[in-house]
Scaffold this motif. Structure first.
Motif, PDB file in Angstrom:
ATOM      1  N   MET A 262       0.856  -0.655   0.413  1.00 58.58           N
ATOM      2  CA  MET A 262       0.194  -0.087  -0.048  1.00 58.58           C
ATOM      3  C   MET A 262       1.179   1.098  -0.573  1.00 58.58           C
ATOM      4  N   GLY A 263       0.801   2.295  -0.697  1.00 55.24           N
ATOM      5  CA  GLY A 263       1.502   3.464  -0.394  1.00 55.24           C
ATOM      6  C   GLY A 263       0.151   4.823   0.238  1.00 55.24           C
ATOM      7  N   HIS A 264       0.459   5.377   0.026  1.00 60.53           N
ATOM      8  CA  HIS A 264       0.552   6.733   0.852  1.00 60.53           C
ATOM      9  C   HIS A 264      -0.946   7.358   0.888  1.00 60.53           C
ATOM     10  N   GLY A 265      -1.841   6.626   2.084  1.00 64.21           N
ATOM     11  CA  GLY A 265      -3.106   7.292   1.864  1.00 64.21           C
ATOM     12  C   GLY A 265      -4.230   5.832   3.440  1.00 64.21           C
ATOM     13  N   VAL A 266      -5.383   6.606   3.057  1.00 65.17           N
ATOM     14  CA  VAL A 266      -6.255   5.606   4.299  1.00 65.17           C
ATOM     15  C   VAL A 266      -6.210   4.153   3.879  1.00 65.17           C
ATOM     16  N   PRO A 267      -5.751   2.942   5.312  1.00 68.59           N
ATOM     17  CA  PRO A 267      -6.865   1.431   3.886  1.00 68.59           C
ATOM     18  C   PRO A 267      -8.151   2.075   4.000  1.00 68.59           C
ATOM     19  N   ILE A 268      -8.845   1.367   3.542  1.00 68.09           N
ATOM     20  CA  ILE A 268     -10.181   1.503   3.677  1.00 68.09           C
ATOM     21  C   ILE A 268     -10.590   0.208   2.526  1.00 68.09           C
ATOM     22  N   ASP A 269     -11.936  -0.466   2.975  1.00 70.82           N
ATOM     23  CA  ASP A 269     -12.833  -1.774   2.688  1.00 70.82           C
ATOM     24  C   ASP A 269     -14.397  -1.768   2.551  1.00 70.82           C
ATOM     25  N   PRO A 270     -14.806  -0.084   1.417  1.00 65.46           N
ATOM     26  CA  PRO A 270     -16.199  -0.468   1.239  1.00 65.46           C
ATOM     27  C   PRO A 270     -17.355  -1.872   0.930  1.00 65.46           C
ATOM     28  N   SER A 271     -16.379  -2.293   0.345  1.00 64.04           N
ATOM     29  CA  SER A 271     -17.045  -3.507  -0.225  1.00 64.04           C
ATOM     30  C   SER A 271     -17.007  -4.555   0.849  1.00 64.04           C
ATOM     31  N   GLY A 272     -16.847  -4.561   2.067  1.00 64.00           N
ATOM     32  CA  GLY A 272     -16.449  -5.381   3.169  1.00 64.00           C
ATOM     33  C   GLY A 272     -17.577  -5.576   4.159  1.00 64.00           C
ATOM     34  N   SER A 273     -17.449  -6.198   5.116  1.00 67.41           N
ATOM     35  CA  SER A 273     -18.599  -6.647   6.024  1.00 67.41           C
ATOM     36  C   SER A 273     -19.305  -5.088   6.964  1.00 67.41           C
ATOM     37  N   ASP A 274     -18.049  -3.868   6.517  1.00 64.63           N
ATOM     38  CA  ASP A 274     -18.426  -3.105   7.583  1.00 64.63           C
ATOM     39  C   ASP A 274     -19.049  -1.353   6.672  1.00 64.63           C
ATOM     40  N   ARG A 275     -18.677  -2.167   5.128  1.00 62.80           N
ATOM     41  CA  ARG A 275     -19.304  -1.028   4.416  1.00 62.80           C
ATOM     42  C   ARG A 275     -19.406   0.347   4.374  1.00 62.80           C
ATOM     43  N   LEU A 276     -17.451   0.407   4.643  1.00 66.34           N
ATOM     44  CA  LEU A 276     -17.520   1.972   5.076  1.00 66.34           C
ATOM     45  C   LEU A 276     -16.276   2.383   3.979  1.00 66.34           C
ATOM     46  N   GLY A 277     -16.504   3.948   3.475  1.00 64.61           N
ATOM     47  CA  GLY A 277     -15.716   4.409   2.891  1.00 64.61           C
ATOM     48  C   GLY A 277     -15.823   4.447   0.798  1.00 64.61           C
TER      49      GLY A 277
END
Length: 364
Positions: free
Chosen positions: A270-285
């Motif tokens: 991963m480069g420079h940024g916020v790790p997100i997971d929009p399609s994961g179980s939490d559905r965030l970001g």
């Protein structure tokens, strides 16, 4: 104001921010910052407060949308404060983590953020023992500033792609710190202790997140930040627990009370940024510039570590397991195609230095 070359600003004026209110009743604002606030309908007296600090070229609303903090706040019933930099303070919208007048306990941007926290907690009867702060890049560096200068305000903090406190006092030192932070563990810890005016209380817990392929803020800053807070907490660097997941390594250090005092999460590839997971179980970001879909939601995991969200089962794999390749490029040109590698996009040492200064928000 001139935008950073090659950057597609995330959080443009067209993005809806109607769910965010203006912070009022702030006692002092020497840093001339704007405060945005989200209060979920389910907010109760004694609810926690999360303070989220955006990165360069971003706005409060853009950072909120990308990370999903207000979505989680609505689900879990905590308040969200989003301080926002003024372009008059920094033309690229970066918090001034490298300016001595903005990173001391009194005066400047640090005092403005602390005053906002006090105003929001008092007006909405929030729990003073459950106030947390997090941020990306310049916002991550400013998170370190807040934890160092106002430790009594925060129960915990999460620094994403940021730098340790007190390693820069101007442009040349900031550039050097982004590439290779200076100071040994003792010096790093002393910088924090000196910033808090003789504070003798319990120190906030600290979570450090960084991409292993970050070429904007070198991953050595993760090591330095972890060392800084291990020193502050008086913990042995060797006394850690390590676990590996799908593209990440997680190390934790526990205090005398058995609770995690310092932790770090290194994201492979991963480069420079916020790790997100929009399609994961939490559905965030929402994926975008500096909002990197690596199948791991830092927002959810940080909130869990703070006790704001119930613990969830996390899939763990051997350390060599590859990260899911849905990474959005760190730099997005105007036509939304992938930018060329840094080696092809730069020409000479002078250009490299200039690009780094712009990425840090230190020049136009």
């Amino acid at each position: 104001m001139v935008d950073l070359p090659g950057f597609k600003t995330f959080g443009a004026a067209s993005m809806s921010d109607s769910h965010l209110a203006e912070v009022t009743g702030v006692s002092s604002n020497p840093g001339q910052l704007r405060g945005r606030l989200y209060l979920p309908p389910s907010l109760q007296r004694g609810a926690p407060l999360v303070v989220a600090l955006h990165g360069c070229t971003q706005t409060a609303a853009g950072y909120d949308r990308g990370t999903g903090w207000s979505t989680l706040a609505e689900r879990e019933g905590f308040a969200l404060l989003l301080p926002e930099q003024a372009r008059g303070n920094n033309p690229n919208g970066c918090f001034n983590w490298f300016t001595p007048g903005d990173i001391a306990r009194c005066g400047g941007e640090a005092e403005s953020i602390a005053a906002m926290v006090e105003a929001v907690v008092a007006e909405h009867s929030l729990d003073r023992a459950r106030v947390f702060v997090t941020g990306l890049s310049a916002g991550g560096a400013m998170t370190a500033v807040m934890l160092a200068t106002y430790p009594e305000l925060f129960a915990g903090g999460a620094i994403i792609g940021g730098l340790p406190y007190g390693r820069a006092s101007g442009v040349p030192e900031a550039l050097a710190a982004m590439r290779a932070p200076s100071g040994n563990a003792t010096e790093l810890a002393q910088a924090v202790r000196s910033a808090s005016a003789g504070y003798r209380g319990s120190w906030p817990s600290v979570s450090v997140w960084h991409g292993a392929a970050d070429h904007t803020v070198a991953v050595a800053n993760m090591d330095a930040t972890t060392a800084q807070w291990l020193g502050v907490h008086g913990l042995d660097p060797a006394a850690c627990s390590t676990e590996h997941g799908a593209g990440w390594t997680h190390r934790t250090w526990r205090g005398a009370d058995g609770r995690i005092a310092v932790e770090e999460r290194r994201i492979a590839g991963m480069g420079h940024g916020v790790p997100i997971d929009p399609s994961g179980s939490d559905r965030l970001g929402v994926a975008g510039p500096f909002m990197l879909d690596v199948a791991l939601s830092s927002t959810a995991e940080i909130a869990r570590s703070w006790g704001l969200v119930a613990a969830a089962e996390v899939r763990r794999e051997p350390a060599e397991a590859p990260v899911r390749r849905r990474l959005v490029p760190e730099v997005m040109p105007a036509n939304d195609t992938a930018a060329p590698p840094a080696s092809a996009a730069t020409s000479g040492v002078g250009q490299v230095i200039e690009d780094a200064l712009r990425a840090a928000g230190l020049m136009r």
